[in-house]
Motif scaffolding. Structure first.
Motif, PDB file in Angstrom:
ATOM      1  N   GLN A 120       0.852  -1.182   0.000  1.00 31.10           N
ATOM      2  CA  GLN A 120       0.000   0.000   0.000  1.00 31.10           C
ATOM      3  C   GLN A 120       0.893   1.238   0.000  1.00 31.10           C
ATOM      4  N   MET A 121       0.851   1.981  -1.085  1.00 35.26           N
ATOM      5  CA  MET A 121       1.723   3.148  -1.236  1.00 35.26           C
ATOM      6  C   MET A 121       0.882   4.418  -1.253  1.00 35.26           C
ATOM      7  N   THR A 122       1.283   5.358  -0.410  1.00 36.24           N
ATOM      8  CA  THR A 122       0.632   6.665  -0.372  1.00 36.24           C
ATOM      9  C   THR A 122       1.597   7.700  -0.914  1.00 36.24           C
ATOM     10  N   SER A 123       1.127   8.483  -1.875  1.00 35.66           N
ATOM     11  CA  SER A 123       1.956   9.528  -2.477  1.00 35.66           C
ATOM     12  C   SER A 123       1.191  10.841  -2.466  1.00 35.66           C
ATOM     13  N   SER A 124       1.914  11.932  -2.646  1.00 35.28           N
ATOM     14  CA  SER A 124       1.282  13.244  -2.693  1.00 35.28           C
ATOM     15  C   SER A 124       1.864  14.051  -3.837  1.00 35.28           C
ATOM     16  N   ASP A 125       1.000  14.820  -4.502  1.00 35.26           N
ATOM     17  CA  ASP A 125       1.466  15.652  -5.607  1.00 35.26           C
ATOM     18  C   ASP A 125       1.917  17.010  -5.086  1.00 35.26           C
ATOM     19  N   SER A 126       2.267  17.916  -5.991  1.00 31.26           N
ATOM     20  CA  SER A 126       2.846  19.195  -5.589  1.00 31.26           C
ATOM     21  C   SER A 126       1.872  20.074  -4.813  1.00 31.26           C
ATOM     22  N   THR A 132      -3.644   6.895  -2.369  1.00 30.63           N
ATOM     23  CA  THR A 132      -3.198   5.601  -1.858  1.00 30.63           C
ATOM     24  C   THR A 132      -3.573   4.509  -2.848  1.00 30.63           C
ATOM     25  N   GLU A 133      -2.596   3.661  -3.201  1.00 33.92           N
ATOM     26  CA  GLU A 133      -2.795   2.606  -4.189  1.00 33.92           C
ATOM     27  C   GLU A 133      -2.158   1.318  -3.695  1.00 33.92           C
ATOM     28  N   THR A 134      -2.539   0.201  -4.321  1.00 35.60           N
ATOM     29  CA  THR A 134      -1.999  -1.107  -3.959  1.00 35.60           C
ATOM     30  C   THR A 134      -1.207  -1.685  -5.131  1.00 35.60           C
ATOM     31  N   PHE A 135      -0.027  -2.235  -4.821  1.00 37.65           N
ATOM     32  CA  PHE A 135       0.855  -2.803  -5.836  1.00 37.65           C
ATOM     33  C   PHE A 135       1.288  -4.203  -5.415  1.00 37.65           C
ATOM     34  N   ASP A 136       1.631  -5.007  -6.424  1.00 35.77           N
ATOM     35  CA  ASP A 136       2.144  -6.351  -6.148  1.00 35.77           C
ATOM     36  C   ASP A 136       3.627  -6.344  -5.801  1.00 35.77           C
ATOM     37  N   ALA A 137       4.346  -5.329  -6.264  1.00 37.40           N
ATOM     38  CA  ALA A 137       5.789  -5.259  -6.018  1.00 37.40           C
ATOM     39  C   ALA A 137       6.230  -3.803  -6.059  1.00 37.40           C
ATOM     40  N   VAL A 138       7.351  -3.533  -5.388  1.00 42.82           N
ATOM     41  CA  VAL A 138       7.896  -2.178  -5.337  1.00 42.82           C
ATOM     42  C   VAL A 138       9.394  -2.238  -5.628  1.00 42.82           C
ATOM     43  N   PHE A 139       9.844  -1.359  -6.530  1.00 41.17           N
ATOM     44  CA  PHE A 139      11.259  -1.165  -6.792  1.00 41.17           C
ATOM     45  C   PHE A 139      11.648   0.204  -6.233  1.00 41.17           C
TER      46      PHE A 139
END
Length: 390
Positions: A120-126, A132-139
């Protein structure tokens, strides 16, 4: 077949490399979501200074399947490397998948059915708007963007304390007395820049004494061990020195990482580029391909316990050979066997031997002519042979 969704954190060479290889496997992976750079007052993540030039020739540092412009000199200013990465991005149609001006606020593992982990990755724009989104893998990219504050509590009475990560150019330190902590590539290059503007530099390090000629104005010393009450620095050999600036070059360790890439507890999280003293772009290229082979099932990882034991054993062997703990991620000559092993396990083409051959020649030249080795130019003749042009 359900396509795996991959998040790539980072805006440099490793992130582009990961995105390129994901996009080349759209039968197995959804197009990547890649977080780009941002300029909204958050901490600086680049260690790029104004007059930085590559200390490897373009013939060695290129991605194996994407050469630099042959008309360029071998050793390049950083803006030419930026152009190269922009061209790489355009050639592989990566740009539409980049979210610019976006920062990652958090990445959290979520345990699912059958002991599968998603992220579960939370990001913010400028503007500060969060998503918040869900991914199977993170690099994630880990190398040049990492910085630690100086480990010594340096009194402000000695002047400015600066990490090399925040250094940009030499002119502000003209005529000053500077202690540079660390004599590897960045420490030595910045020291040479500083003396060119009239700074007096003490190069403090733990390495064997440098025997090749250093520019006038650079004096070597043993490591700094303490700060006196009056702000002067005391070195391991007992000598003391005042300084207007303390510049820190520091190393980092992250463990346990199986093959220096993935935590055994979370084998869908990958740290690209954590190895030090390597040929970076080719190294990234090999690491990314291995990680994708893990994700698509081509490589079956051992159990968590087996991976943790293998990491522990390898690190203990390094420590037994006298490698300092803070240098455990350093590869140097070990990088070639490491890359070959990843290629063999992942079932993809290994690096051509010419990369190692030219890399080692450049480092030999650097040890003999630290100020002039970048004047040389090279070309690759075949996968096994290079030649000097001047």
């Amino acid at each position: 077949m359900m396509l795996k969704r991959v998040a790539v954190i980072g805006a440099g060479a490793a992130g582009l490399c990961a995105a390129k290889h994901v996009l080349s496997r759209l039968n197995r992976f959804a197009p990547p979501v890649r977080v780009g750079t941002y300029a909204n007052g958050r901490p600086i993540h680049s260690s790029m200074y104004r007059d930085l030039r590559t200390n490897l020739p373009k013939e060695v540092m290129m991605f194996p399947d994407f050469p630099f412009d042959s008309r360029l000199n071998s050793f390049l200013p950083h803006h030419e490397v930026q152009r190269y990465l922009e061209s790489y991005c355009q050639s592989h149609a990566i740009r539409p998948h980049i979210r610019f001006n976006t920062a990652v606020d958090s990445v959290r593992p979520v345990e699912g059915e059958e002991k599968t982990t998603t992220w579960q990755m939370t990001s913010s724009d400028s503007s500060g708007r969060q998503k918040t989104e869900t991914f199977d893998a993170v690099f994630a990219k880990c190398h040049s963007s990492l910085s630690l504050s100086p480990s010594l509590s340096l009194s402000l009475s000695i002047g400015e304390v600066l990490h090399s990560h925040s250094y940009r150019y030499a002119e502000p330190y003209a005529g000053q007395t500077v202690v540079v902590l660390g004599a590897k590539a960045s420490g030595l290059d910045i020291s040479i820049e500083l003396v060119k503007v009239g700074a007096k530099v003490t190069l403090s390090h733990r390495l064997p004494r440098i025997t090749y000629p250093l520019p006038a104005g650079i004096q070597q010393s043993s490591p700094v061990v303490a700060v006196e009450d009056d702000g002067r620095l005391r070195f391991q050999d007992g000598s003391v020195s005042a300084a207007d600036l303390g510049l820190e070059i520091q190393d980092h360790v992250m463990t346990p990482l199986y093959h220096f890439l993935t935590p055994p507890a979370f084998p869908s999280l990958f740290f690209i580029g954590i190895c030090k003293m390597v040929c970076p772009f080719p190294n990234f290229n090999v690491q990314v391909q291995f990680c994708l082979a893990v994700l698509d099932g081509s490589v079956a990882l051992p159990s968590r316990g087996q991976m943790e034991e293998e990491v522990r054993r390898e690190l203990q062997e390094k420590l037994a050979r006298g490698v300092e703990h803070r240098h455990l991620h350093m590869m140097q000559l070990e990088q070639w066997d490491y890359c070959d092993a990843l290629a063999r396990l992942g079932g993809f083409t290994p690096l051509p031997p010419v990369i190692r051959s030219l890399y080692e020649e450049v480092w030999r030249q650097r040890g003999v002519h630290p100020q002039k080795y970048r004047d040389l130019n090279y070309q690759l003749v075949s996968d096994a042979r290079w030649e000097a042009l001047n």
